[in-house]
Enzyme design. Structure first.
Site, PDB file in Angstrom:
ATOM      1  N   TYR A 142     -10.419  38.465  -8.536  1.00  0.00           N
ATOM      2  CA  TYR A 142      -9.344  39.427  -8.778  1.00  0.00           C
ATOM      3  C   TYR A 142      -9.680  40.799  -8.204  1.00  0.00           C
ATOM      4  O   TYR A 142      -8.797  41.619  -7.995  1.00  0.00           O
ATOM      5  CB  TYR A 142      -9.051  39.561 -10.283  1.00  0.00           C
ATOM      6  CG  TYR A 142      -8.386  38.335 -10.889  1.00  0.00           C
ATOM      7  CD1 TYR A 142      -8.320  37.155 -10.179  1.00  0.00           C
ATOM      8  CD2 TYR A 142      -7.831  38.373 -12.152  1.00  0.00           C
ATOM      9  CE1 TYR A 142      -7.735  36.022 -10.727  1.00  0.00           C
ATOM     10  CE2 TYR A 142      -7.237  37.249 -12.707  1.00  0.00           C
ATOM     11  CZ  TYR A 142      -7.202  36.077 -11.989  1.00  0.00           C
ATOM     12  OH  TYR A 142      -6.607  34.967 -12.533  1.00  0.00           O
ATOM     13  N   LYS A 189     -18.014  26.343 -11.734  1.00  0.00           N
ATOM     14  CA  LYS A 189     -17.736  25.275 -10.772  1.00  0.00           C
ATOM     15  C   LYS A 189     -18.944  25.213  -9.837  1.00  0.00           C
ATOM     16  O   LYS A 189     -18.832  25.413  -8.618  1.00  0.00           O
ATOM     17  CB  LYS A 189     -16.417  25.596 -10.037  1.00  0.00           C
ATOM     18  CG  LYS A 189     -15.894  24.498  -9.136  1.00  0.00           C
ATOM     19  CD  LYS A 189     -15.300  23.319  -9.877  1.00  0.00           C
ATOM     20  CE  LYS A 189     -14.922  22.210  -8.901  1.00  0.00           C
ATOM     21  NZ  LYS A 189     -14.493  20.967  -9.581  1.00  0.00           N
ATOM     22  N   ASP A 221     -12.919  22.243 -14.366  1.00  0.00           N
ATOM     23  CA  ASP A 221     -11.878  21.209 -14.448  1.00  0.00           C
ATOM     24  C   ASP A 221     -12.098  20.333 -15.682  1.00  0.00           C
ATOM     25  O   ASP A 221     -11.164  19.981 -16.398  1.00  0.00           O
ATOM     26  CB  ASP A 221     -11.804  20.372 -13.152  1.00  0.00           C
ATOM     27  CG  ASP A 221     -13.167  20.004 -12.582  1.00  0.00           C
ATOM     28  OD1 ASP A 221     -14.205  20.426 -13.141  1.00  0.00           O
ATOM     29  OD2 ASP A 221     -13.194  19.282 -11.564  1.00  0.00           O
ATOM     30  N   ASP A 245      -9.051  33.540 -17.195  1.00  0.00           N
ATOM     31  CA  ASP A 245      -7.624  33.834 -17.261  1.00  0.00           C
ATOM     32  C   ASP A 245      -6.861  32.552 -17.579  1.00  0.00           C
ATOM     33  O   ASP A 245      -6.038  32.484 -18.494  1.00  0.00           O
ATOM     34  CB  ASP A 245      -7.178  34.423 -15.915  1.00  0.00           C
ATOM     35  CG  ASP A 245      -5.732  34.868 -15.916  1.00  0.00           C
ATOM     36  OD1 ASP A 245      -5.173  35.092 -17.014  1.00  0.00           O
ATOM     37  OD2 ASP A 245      -5.137  34.981 -14.823  1.00  0.00           O
ATOM     38  N   ASP A 249      -5.401  31.144 -21.561  1.00  0.00           N
ATOM     39  CA  ASP A 249      -3.991  30.823 -21.831  1.00  0.00           C
ATOM     40  C   ASP A 249      -3.866  29.403 -22.364  1.00  0.00           C
ATOM     41  O   ASP A 249      -3.121  29.140 -23.314  1.00  0.00           O
ATOM     42  CB  ASP A 249      -3.145  30.950 -20.552  1.00  0.00           C
ATOM     43  CG  ASP A 249      -2.541  32.343 -20.392  1.00  0.00           C
ATOM     44  OD1 ASP A 249      -3.107  33.301 -20.964  1.00  0.00           O
ATOM     45  OD2 ASP A 249      -1.514  32.462 -19.703  1.00  0.00           O
TER      46      ASP A 249
HETATM   47  C1  IPM Z   1      -4.065  38.481 -18.515  1.00  0.00           C
HETATM   48  C2  IPM Z   1      -2.930  38.583 -17.553  1.00  0.00           C
HETATM   49  C3  IPM Z   1      -3.371  39.418 -16.373  1.00  0.00           C
HETATM   50  C4  IPM Z   1      -4.561  38.732 -15.733  1.00  0.00           C
HETATM   51  C5  IPM Z   1      -2.285  39.670 -15.321  1.00  0.00           C
HETATM   52  C6  IPM Z   1      -1.047  40.279 -15.914  1.00  0.00           C
HETATM   53  C7  IPM Z   1      -2.814  40.490 -14.163  1.00  0.00           C
HETATM   54  O1  IPM Z   1      -2.509  37.327 -17.161  1.00  0.00           O
HETATM   55  O2  IPM Z   1      -4.453  39.500 -19.117  1.00  0.00           O
HETATM   56  O3  IPM Z   1      -4.597  37.399 -18.696  1.00  0.00           O
HETATM   57  O4  IPM Z   1      -4.375  37.757 -15.038  1.00  0.00           O
HETATM   58  O5  IPM Z   1      -5.667  39.178 -15.941  1.00  0.00           O
HETATM   59 MG    MG Z   2      -3.617  35.749 -17.969  1.00  0.00          MG
END
Ligand code: IPM
Ligand code: MG
Length: 352
Positions: A142, A189, A221, A245, A249
């Site tokens: 990133y 990985k 994975d 990230d 989620d």
């Molecule tokens: C998070 C979000 C951010 C990320 C985005 C909005 C840039 O998805 O905080 O996880 O990917 O870090």
């Molecule tokens: Mg995110």
């Protein structure tokens, strides 16, 4: 005591959920005799609209001069659907992380009994799952060099990590594991990526100084699969930026409580506390969004930045009671549902 809290509500439902967290903190302040000074500043799409910068210098200054930052959400569909936009709200978030040195994102994944049936997984798989994802937040792909060839037909993003970066995030992982069930899972990985091999090698060097912690290594994975198959086997997971990230989620959704989970970003300067969900623009201004993730982020703020443990527990207890008594927003209500502001009022009143 007195504390300075920077309030960055951001976009979409940000302002309305933040308002509830402030209400709750004020109630904590009254009960425990603290004064919180809240100062608002712009971030995200609303900051682009107002001053052309998603993380303005004023906002940065305010964060640096505060004891903690309470953050709502950022993002606006008008940018999501425009890949050519020159400035994006997300850049504000990345700039904030970099400038405040927030190298660790901590996301506790907990289940709430009353919501288990909302999980996409079978209740027996998910009930009692309780782990923490620790994501490296200021390095990796990133933040690496990125670009596009002159004829625009080629693009690249680079993933870089230094040993120091790996050590400081992994130390935090060991600390959390020591306070919890003494198990650290390192996700990488290493069968393909050089950065992952550096991670694994570094953690292997660190492990002998933490003999009481069981360390295991898992390819990303495989980890994605195991989070769904056996969520209960994890305790503390530590991983690099992009893997974290994605996995955080995934982890948050298996509990059925996306609207309930808080997070903390910590590092060199002021820490930031925010719900894990996004700006949910479809609900903005409707007073229907679930404020609990933000309210629980305020509890994390009290605990991690201000060292106010009983106060944090008071918030968590009040939230538990609101869930038990069905004082909840429409996303999780079984029968009658309550508005965002009503849930905030109820939890604040419960604390006092
Ligand atoms: C998070 C979000 C951010 C990320 C985005 C909005 C840039 O998805 O905080 O996880 O990917 O870090
Ligand atoms: Mg995110």
């Amino acid at each position: 005591m007195e504390f300075k809290i920077a309030v960055l509500a951001g976009d979409g439902i940000g302002p309305e959920i933040i308002e509830q967290a402030i209400k709750v903190l004020e109630s904590v302040g009254k009960k425990y005799h603290h004064t919180f000074h809240f100062t608002k500043a712009l971030v995200g799409a609303c900051a682009i609209d107002a001053v052309g910068n998603p993380f303005p210098d004023d906002t940065f200054e305010l964060c640096m001069n505060s004891d903690a930052v309470l953050f709502g959400a950022i993002g606006d569909p008008k940018y999501d659907n425009d890949p050519k936009a020159k400035v994006r709200p997300e850049q504000g978030l990345l700039a904030m992380r970099k400038k405040l040195g927030l190298y660790a994102n901590i996301r506790p994944v907990t289940t709430f009994k009353s919501l288990i049936h909302k999980s996409p997984l079978r209740p027996d798989l998910v009930e009692g799952a309780d782990f923490v994802v620790i994501r490296e937040l200021t390095g990796g792909i990133y933040f690496g060099e990125k670009g596009r060839s002159e004829d625009l037909t080629k693009a690249f993003d680079t993933c870089t990590y230094t040993k120091e970066e790996v050590i400081r995030i992994t130390e935090l992982g060991f600390e959390y594991a020591a306070k919890r069930n003494k198990k650290l899972t390192v996700v990488d990985k290493a069968n393909v990526l050089a950065t992952s091999r550096l991670w694994r090698e570094t953690v292997q060097e660190m492990a002998p100084s933490h003999p009481d912690i069981e360390v295991d290594y898992m390819f990303v994975d495989n980890a994605a699969m195991q989070i769904i198959q056996w969520p209960k086997k994890f305790d503390v997971m530590v991983t690099e930026n992009m893997f974290g990230d994605i996995l955080s989620d995934e982890a948050s959704v298996i509990t059925g409580s996306l609207g309930l989970l808080p997070s903390a970003s910590v590092g060199i300067h002021t820490s930031v506390f925010e719900p894990i969900h996004g700006s949910y623009p479809q609900a903005a201004g409707k007073n229907i969004a679930n404020p609990v993730a933000t309210i629980l982020s305020a509890a994390m703020l009290l605990e991690l930045s201000l060292n106010l443990m009983p106060e944090a527990k008071a918030i968590r207890d009040a939230v538990d009671q609101s869930l038990a008594e069905g004082i909840v927003t429409v996303d999780i209500a079984e029968g009658k549902s309550y508005k965002t502001s009503e849930v905030g009022d109820w939890i604040a009143a419960r604390i006092s």
